[in-house]
Design a protein around this motif. Structure first.
Motif, PDB file in Angstrom:
ATOM      1  N   GLY A 156      17.446  -9.457  -4.253  1.00  0.00           N
ATOM      2  CA  GLY A 156      17.639  -9.671  -2.764  1.00  0.00           C
ATOM      3  C   GLY A 156      17.323 -10.967  -2.470  1.00  0.00           C
ATOM      4  N   SER A 157      17.869 -11.635  -1.501  1.00  0.00           N
ATOM      5  CA  SER A 157      17.632 -13.084  -1.216  1.00  0.00           C
ATOM      6  C   SER A 157      16.228 -13.515  -0.888  1.00  0.00           C
ATOM      7  CB  SER A 157      18.775 -13.603  -0.018  1.00  0.00           C
ATOM      8  OG  SER A 157      18.296 -12.885   1.122  1.00  0.00           O
ATOM      9  N   LYS A 158      15.344 -12.390  -0.430  1.00  0.00           N
ATOM     10  CA  LYS A 158      13.990 -12.602  -0.168  1.00  0.00           C
ATOM     11  C   LYS A 158      13.143 -13.130  -1.386  1.00  0.00           C
ATOM     12  CE  LYS A 158      10.135 -10.266   1.934  1.00  0.00           C
ATOM     13  NZ  LYS A 158       9.700  -8.961   2.473  1.00  0.00           N
ATOM     14  N   TYR A 214       9.624 -18.345   4.915  1.00  0.00           N
ATOM     15  CA  TYR A 214       9.965 -19.852   4.664  1.00  0.00           C
ATOM     16  C   TYR A 214       8.371 -20.345   4.465  1.00  0.00           C
ATOM     17  CZ  TYR A 214      14.433 -18.421   6.584  1.00  0.00           C
ATOM     18  OH  TYR A 214      15.323 -17.748   7.123  1.00  0.00           O
ATOM     19  N   TYR A 219      12.207 -15.975  10.269  1.00  0.00           N
ATOM     20  CA  TYR A 219      11.759 -15.127   9.213  1.00  0.00           C
ATOM     21  C   TYR A 219      10.565 -15.653   8.496  1.00  0.00           C
ATOM     22  CZ  TYR A 219      13.135 -12.332   5.101  1.00  0.00           C
ATOM     23  OH  TYR A 219      13.370 -11.452   3.983  1.00  0.00           O
ATOM     24  N   ASP A 264      19.699 -20.367   4.806  1.00  0.00           N
ATOM     25  CA  ASP A 264      19.608 -18.868   4.673  1.00  0.00           C
ATOM     26  C   ASP A 264      20.899 -18.208   5.311  1.00  0.00           C
ATOM     27  OD1 ASP A 264      18.893 -16.105   4.697  1.00  0.00           O
ATOM     28  OD2 ASP A 264      17.020 -16.275   5.616  1.00  0.00           O
ATOM     29  N   ARG A 322      18.580  -4.141  -3.401  1.00  0.00           N
ATOM     30  CA  ARG A 322      17.950  -5.551  -3.954  1.00  0.00           C
ATOM     31  C   ARG A 322      19.000  -6.412  -4.932  1.00  0.00           C
ATOM     32  NH1 ARG A 322      16.292  -6.198  -0.334  1.00  0.00           N
ATOM     33  NH2 ARG A 322      15.031  -7.967  -1.008  1.00  0.00           N
ATOM     34  N   SER A 331      23.109 -12.725   0.835  1.00  0.00           N
ATOM     35  CA  SER A 331      22.688 -11.137   0.623  1.00  0.00           C
ATOM     36  C   SER A 331      23.609 -10.192   0.810  1.00  0.00           C
ATOM     37  CB  SER A 331      21.397 -11.014   1.529  1.00  0.00           C
ATOM     38  OG  SER A 331      21.016  -9.654   1.503  1.00  0.00           O
ATOM     39  N   SER A 369      22.699  -7.344   1.544  1.00  0.00           N
ATOM     40  CA  SER A 369      21.661  -6.387   2.099  1.00  0.00           C
ATOM     41  C   SER A 369      22.272  -6.029   3.669  1.00  0.00           C
ATOM     42  CB  SER A 369      20.391  -6.733   2.559  1.00  0.00           C
ATOM     43  OG  SER A 369      19.701  -6.626   1.159  1.00  0.00           O
TER      44      SER A 369
HETATM   45  C1  LIG Z   1      16.843  -9.495   5.690  1.00  0.00           C
HETATM   46  C2  LIG Z   1      16.895 -10.948   5.757  1.00  0.00           C
HETATM   47  C3  LIG Z   1      16.884 -11.529   4.298  1.00  0.00           C
HETATM   48  C4  LIG Z   1      16.580 -10.819   3.180  1.00  0.00           C
HETATM   49  O1  LIG Z   1      17.525 -10.030   2.887  1.00  0.00           O
HETATM   50  P1  LIG Z   1      17.404  -9.303   1.273  1.00  0.00           P
HETATM   51  O2  LIG Z   1      17.364  -7.838   1.529  1.00  0.00           O
HETATM   52  O3  LIG Z   1      16.199  -9.850   0.487  1.00  0.00           O
HETATM   53  O4  LIG Z   1      18.475  -9.861   0.529  1.00  0.00           O
HETATM   54  C5  LIG Z   1      16.716 -13.063   4.606  1.00  0.00           C
HETATM   55  N1  LIG Z   1      16.823 -13.818   5.443  1.00  0.00           N
HETATM   56  C6  LIG Z   1      17.037 -13.240   6.891  1.00  0.00           C
HETATM   57  C7  LIG Z   1      16.747 -14.094   7.635  1.00  0.00           C
HETATM   58  C8  LIG Z   1      16.675 -11.799   6.960  1.00  0.00           C
HETATM   59  O5  LIG Z   1      16.676 -11.290   8.215  1.00  0.00           O
END
Ligand SMILES: *Cc1c(COP(=O)(O)O)cnc(C)c1O
Length: 388
Positions: free
Chosen positions: A102-104, A131, A128, A206, A248, A237, A239
């Motif tokens: 997941g990018s988070k 950061y 978000y 992002d 993820r 992502s 997602s």
């Molecule tokens: C949803 C979201 C992500 C992360 O998504 P992941 O499910 O972790 O890939 C990242 N940046 C922003 C701004 C988001 O809204």
């Protein structure tokens, strides 16, 4: 001595939605029917072809062991192809792409690779929250750049004081933007990259929402700017694009140094993405993309349905062609929190007060279009009947 949380945990900002959660639960207890448009999590299921790819790959014992940390070669290659086709950007899959849980996860770990205690990162707000919290966890300090409507919610990074800039290591940008829905242009990316180059900054882009659109023109990638790899790392992502928030999986792409730093941190923390999920992600990116188009259309229709009702109540929204959010102006004389609690208590609709994403979100609220049109139409009607 009683056990105590670390200073970094204690330094996290208080949970701003706590009060709203309490009000929502109270309204429920009073027997009110609640429509929750708070969380940004797609309601529709993952497309079947992707689920089938997971099922097939899960049966193969080769996929049951530890994956390669940075991603399977085939996955990295698919990402590089995607960038070539979507953005005309050439990437070396081995050194310029990395898989993420997941990018988070990637955004949260990245500062550990490049930020020393006492360093600064330039953080937009509203934004978000990852950061700023990841900066804090690395021992750094967030310097906030307000995103204002008059600048199209693009940061005025030239206003950052020289002494702050000297200590800055990273500038974060997120377009299409959560929570405002704002997009950006290649020209703006180009100026930002020039600025970053002059000031030895890494640009973290992002791009989680780049594919959530009903617009035929692709949203630009920061990596399209010639020479961008010197300073850019872009996070993506699956997602939001493929309704895969629970799976993820995502990736980072950009300059080899940035990718190597992130990979070094990650190899000490996690052990990569389940290979069956990587195979499913490859199917997502390489199979027919009509699901992406139809989700874009769906969000467009939902957006129009909701806005119709909001306009009836005399409310104004920021126009956008991206993301599944509506960024709504609070009526004159009401703060974000007052507005959100009136919408909750009188209409039974949960919306997120804009200041929850940062002080410059004051005067706004975010609505996530993650319910069917009929539900949104009811939400719109309920809000539309309020007198502000
Ligand atoms: C949803 C979201 C992500 C992360 O998504 P992941 O499910 O972790 O890939 C990242 N940046 C922003 C701004 C988001 O809204």
């Amino acid at each position: 001595m009683p056990i105590e949380f670390s200073e970094r945990l204690l330094a996290l900002p208080p949970y701003l939605f706590k009060e709203l959660d309490r009000l929502r639960d109270e309204a429920r207890e009073r027997g009110m029917s609640i429509i929750d448009l708070g969380v940004g999590d797609p309601d529709r299921p993952t497309p079947n072809r992707i689920i089938a790819a997971l099922a097939k790959a899960a049966e193969n014992a080769e996929n049951h062991q530890y994956p390669v940390y940075s991603g399977m070669n085939s996955f990295l290659g698919v990402v590089a192809n995607w960038y070539k086709e979507r953005h005309g950007v050439t990437l070396d899959p081995k050194t310029e792409v990395c898989s993420l849980i997941g990018s988070k996860e990637g955004l949260a770990h990245f500062p550990l690779a490049f930020v020393n205690p006492g360093d600064v990162t330039l953080v937009p707000e509203p934004a978000y929250p990852v950061y700023s919290s990841s900066t804090l966890f690395a021992g750094g300090k967030a310097y906030y750049m307000p995103l204002l409507e008059k600048n199209g919610f693009w940061p005025d990074y030239k206003a950052v004081p020289a002494d702050v800039l000297k200590k800055a290591k990273i500038i974060w940008v997120n377009y299409p933007n959560n929570p405002t829905g704002a997009s950006t242009t290649l020209e703006r990316y180009s100026e930002l990259i020039e600025f970053a180059r002059r000031n030895d900054l890494i640009v973290v882009s992002d791009a989680a929402y780049s594919e959530v659109t009903w617009n035929d023109r692709p949203h630009p990638s920061a990596l399209e700017v010639p020479g961008a790899k010197d300073v850019v790392i872009e996070f993506h992502s699956l997602s939001k694009t493929y309704n895969m928030t629970g799976w993820r999986v995502g990736w980072a792409a950009g300059g080899a140094k940035q990718i190597r730093g992130l990979g070094l941190v990650k190899s000490n923390i996690d052990s990569g993405v389940f290979q069956a999920v990587q195979w499913a992600a490859m199917e997502a990116l390489e199979g027919p993309q009509d699901c992406v188009k139809s989700m874009g259309q769906l969000y467009k229709e939902r957006r129009e349905t909701l806005i119709k009702g909001l306009t009836k109540a005399g409310l104004e929204v920021f126009p956008t062609e991206y993301t599944f959010y509506v960024w709504l102006k609070a009526p004159k004389g009401l703060t974000s929190a007052e507005f959100a609690s009136r919408v909750l208590n009188e209409a039974g609709v949960v919306i997120t007060p804009g200041n929850g994403f940062g002080p410059s979100g004051e005067g706004w609220a975010r609505i996530a279009l993650v319910q069917e049109a009929s539900t949104l139409s009811e939400a719109a009607e309920r809000i539309g009947s309020l007198k502000f």
